[in-house]
Design a protein around this motif. Sequence first.
Motif, PDB file in Angstrom:
ATOM      1  N   ASP A 177       0.828  -1.206   0.000  1.00 19.67           N
ATOM      2  CA  ASP A 177       0.000   0.000   0.000  1.00 19.67           C
ATOM      3  C   ASP A 177       0.863   1.257   0.000  1.00 19.67           C
ATOM      4  OD1 ASP A 177      -2.242  -1.458   0.001  1.00 19.67           O
ATOM      5  OD2 ASP A 177      -2.790  -1.073   2.090  1.00 19.67           O
ATOM      6  N   GLY A 213      -1.115   6.694  -3.649  1.00 20.28           N
ATOM      7  CA  GLY A 213      -2.489   6.436  -4.052  1.00 20.28           C
ATOM      8  C   GLY A 213      -3.129   7.763  -4.438  1.00 20.28           C
ATOM      9  N   LYS A 243      -4.255   2.827  -6.692  1.00 17.59           N
ATOM     10  CA  LYS A 243      -5.191   2.577  -5.604  1.00 17.59           C
ATOM     11  C   LYS A 243      -5.959   3.873  -5.394  1.00 17.59           C
ATOM     12  CE  LYS A 243      -3.148  -1.337  -3.574  1.00 17.59           C
ATOM     13  NZ  LYS A 243      -2.448  -2.058  -2.545  1.00 17.59           N
ATOM     14  N   TRP A 282     -10.226   1.294  -3.980  1.00 15.70           N
ATOM     15  CA  TRP A 282      -9.471   0.566  -2.948  1.00 15.70           C
ATOM     16  C   TRP A 282      -9.926   0.968  -1.548  1.00 15.70           C
ATOM     17  CZ3 TRP A 282      -5.739   3.826  -0.354  1.00 15.70           C
ATOM     18  CH2 TRP A 282      -4.922   3.148   0.579  1.00 15.70           C
TER      19      TRP A 282
END
Length: 231
Positions: free
Chosen positions: A3, A31, A56, A83
């Motif tokens: 992540d 992200g 994401k 996400w």
Amino acid sequence: MSDPKILVALDYDNQQQALQLVDQLKPNLCGLKVGKEMFTLFGPEFVKTLVNKGFKVFLDLKFHDIPNTVAKACKAAAELGVWMVNVHASGGSKMMHAAREALEGYENRPLLIAVTLLTSMDEVAYSEIGFKRDLPEQVEHLAGIAKSAGLDGVVCSAWEARRLKEQLGTEFKLVTPGIRPPGSEIGDQSRIMTPEQAVVAGSDYLVIGRPITKASDPLKALYEISESIVS
Ligand SMILES: O=C(O)c1cc(=O)[nH]c(=O)n1[C@@H]1O[C@H](COP(=O)(O)O)[C@@H](O)[C@H]1O
């Protein structure tokens, strides 16, 4: 792919401008967050464009409504392939349970995150809305009911991160906006921390908008922030 730690808030009124930045970024660097402005202007197609580029995507529409409506909105978000999606914790346990249930069964279900108290709120603004607990306690209370309802984490300020990690465990995700690198403009935020301080305090994801998007060189600003949080 692990992540990303930084979620860039794409708060633009111009899709081309947003994509100009996005096209310089890589999904392993950050992200992307789409909020109310860009979603209202450009809709689900814009979100899908970002998802299809491999990013994401945090769909930040802060749902706050009756349980059935929020559950269906969360399902619609999941269908877009995002996400992360968020709701307001003050919508209550029933609403959060319904939202969580609506996401069951998705192979890659979005993380479901509850907004506690907006980072733009200071003590004065907070006292105006009439909650009785003091501000950090109210954040802790809302985070507690979010965890009990099965949510994956909360949006809070980095000021509340340390206590929340102690109380709710390291797995419960903390998403912190109100991030301001040293010397940057505070704007309408109140409970702010630098990226480095926020990570030390226990933040899992830093939401950062204007310090990147309004910088003369957004990419450079993002790289500098990334470097400042690498331990
Ligand atoms: O849910 C959010 O993302 C959010 C919650 C909150 O309490 N405070 C907050 O600022 N945000 C969002 O985080 C972003 C912060 O942007 P900047 O203040 O420009 O860094 C904005 O897109 C806000 O909508």
